[in-house]
Write a protein that holds these residues in place. Structure first.
Motif, PDB file in Angstrom:
ATOM      1  N   LEU A  88     -10.247   2.343   8.191  1.00 15.28           N
ATOM      2  CA  LEU A  88      -9.629   3.347   7.332  1.00 15.28           C
ATOM      3  C   LEU A  88      -9.712   3.147   5.851  1.00 15.28           C
ATOM      4  CD1 LEU A  88      -6.357   3.984   9.464  1.00 15.28           C
ATOM      5  CD2 LEU A  88      -8.392   5.526   9.170  1.00 15.28           C
TER       6      LEU A  88
ATOM      7  N   GLU B 105     -13.755   3.392   4.673  1.00 10.91           N
ATOM      8  CA  GLU B 105     -14.860   4.463   5.312  1.00 10.91           C
ATOM      9  C   GLU B 105     -15.418   5.371   3.898  1.00 10.91           C
ATOM     10  OE1 GLU B 105     -12.711   6.858   7.941  1.00 10.91           O
ATOM     11  OE2 GLU B 105     -10.854   7.734   6.371  1.00 10.91           O
ATOM     12  N   ASP B 106     -14.733   5.051   2.887  1.00 15.66           N
ATOM     13  CA  ASP B 106     -15.255   5.923   1.708  1.00 15.66           C
ATOM     14  C   ASP B 106     -16.142   4.975   0.797  1.00 15.66           C
ATOM     15  OD1 ASP B 106     -14.139   8.419   2.372  1.00 15.66           O
ATOM     16  OD2 ASP B 106     -12.385   7.827   1.435  1.00 15.66           O
TER      17      ASP B 106
ATOM     18  N   LEU C 217      -4.295   4.801   0.943  1.00 17.80           N
ATOM     19  CA  LEU C 217      -3.218   5.849   1.370  1.00 17.80           C
ATOM     20  C   LEU C 217      -3.416   5.919   3.145  1.00 17.80           C
ATOM     21  CD1 LEU C 217      -1.321   8.152   1.310  1.00 17.80           C
ATOM     22  CD2 LEU C 217      -3.400   9.865   0.974  1.00 17.80           C
ATOM     23  N   LYS C 218      -4.572   5.947   3.581  1.00 18.90           N
ATOM     24  CA  LYS C 218      -4.904   6.179   4.818  1.00 18.90           C
ATOM     25  C   LYS C 218      -4.402   4.654   5.556  1.00 18.90           C
ATOM     26  CE  LYS C 218      -8.790   9.003   4.668  1.00 18.90           C
ATOM     27  NZ  LYS C 218     -10.374   9.057   4.904  1.00 18.90           N
TER      28      LYS C 218
ATOM     29  N   GLU D 173      -0.286   5.220   5.517  1.00 23.76           N
ATOM     30  CA  GLU D 173      -0.130   6.278   6.595  1.00 23.76           C
ATOM     31  C   GLU D 173      -0.126   5.573   8.041  1.00 23.76           C
ATOM     32  OE1 GLU D 173      -2.808   9.279   5.909  1.00 23.76           O
ATOM     33  OE2 GLU D 173      -1.491  10.315   4.276  1.00 23.76           O
ATOM     34  N   TYR D 174      -0.986   4.851   8.367  1.00 23.35           N
ATOM     35  CA  TYR D 174      -1.260   4.153   9.876  1.00 23.35           C
ATOM     36  C   TYR D 174      -0.071   3.369   9.999  1.00 23.35           C
ATOM     37  CZ  TYR D 174      -3.639   1.843  13.630  1.00 23.35           C
ATOM     38  OH  TYR D 174      -4.129   1.308  14.916  1.00 23.35           O
TER      39      TYR D 174
ATOM     40  N   HIS E 177       3.311   5.247  10.437  1.00 20.07           N
ATOM     41  CA  HIS E 177       3.136   6.217  11.645  1.00 20.07           C
ATOM     42  C   HIS E 177       3.438   5.374  12.642  1.00 20.07           C
ATOM     43  CE1 HIS E 177       1.943   9.221  14.831  1.00 20.07           C
ATOM     44  NE2 HIS E 177       1.249   8.121  15.325  1.00 20.07           N
TER      45      HIS E 177
END
Length: 193
Positions: A61, A64-65, A179-180, A183-184, A187
């Motif tokens: 995550l 990936e960018d 951020l991802k 969030e992971y 969550h």
């Protein structure tokens, strides 16, 4: 292709890891940086580690960018506890066209002479060293070795331990995480207990 291997438990991966990995990918002669998720560091208590899959997923995550930064689970397939020299031999056999180097902080370089077969590693692989506040390059015995490259990367003093401890205390650590990844973690309620 010249690959820099950045080893870590990444429990969790944070912006400091990405700053260093990106700096190495953009400001050295490395073509890519592989974030090698270590299944279990013998120096760390296993019960503080999230499951291997979750830590690898967070690295996916987070990266990936970044086309020059890749997650790697190569050590998941090797016998444990594993040593870096064994990983390097395995990777060289699997990817004979790649040239593998290590990325480490100055603090790790200080104890590098204690690593299993460190002379073999130095004979065959370059080492890219990034600065740490807690270390002084002048005091490093190996700093003048031709295979050692001191890289003037930003000094980042964010630790995964600090992040885990503060999540447990209910503090907001979101700015320290991609951020991802945040969030992971949120969550899945990771690190709250």
């Amino acid at each position: 292709m010249k690959i820099g291997l950045y080893f870590g438990t990444f429990n969790p991966i944070h912006v400091g890891h990405l700053i260093i990995a990106n700096h190495m990918a953009e400001h050295s002669d490395l073509d890519q940086v592989w974030m090698v998720v270590t299944p279990h560091n013998p120096l760390k208590k296993k019960n503080t580690l999230l499951d291997d899959y979750h830590r690898l997923q967070m690295v996916y995550l987070a990266t990936e960018d970044f086309p020059k930064i890749k997650p790697s689970d190569i050590e998941f397939k090797l016998a444990q506890p594993n040593y870096t020299v064994n990983t390097l031999v395995h990777l060289q056999g699997k990817f004979p066209d790649h040239e593998f180097s290590l990325i480490m902080g100055e603090d790790n370089l200080k104890s590098f002479h204690k690593w299993k077969n460190y002379e073999v590693i130095l004979a065959h692989h370059d080492i890219y060293v990034y600065p740490r506040i807690s270390s002084e390059a002048e005091n490093l015995a190996l700093k003048n070795h031709p295979k050692i490259h001191l890289i003037d990367a930003p000094v980042v003093e964010i630790s995964s331990t600090f992040i885990r401890d503060n999540i447990k205390k209910g503090k907001n650590v979101q700015p320290l995480l991609p951020l991802k990844v945040w969030e992971y973690i949120d969550h899945n309620n990771f690190y709250r207990k």
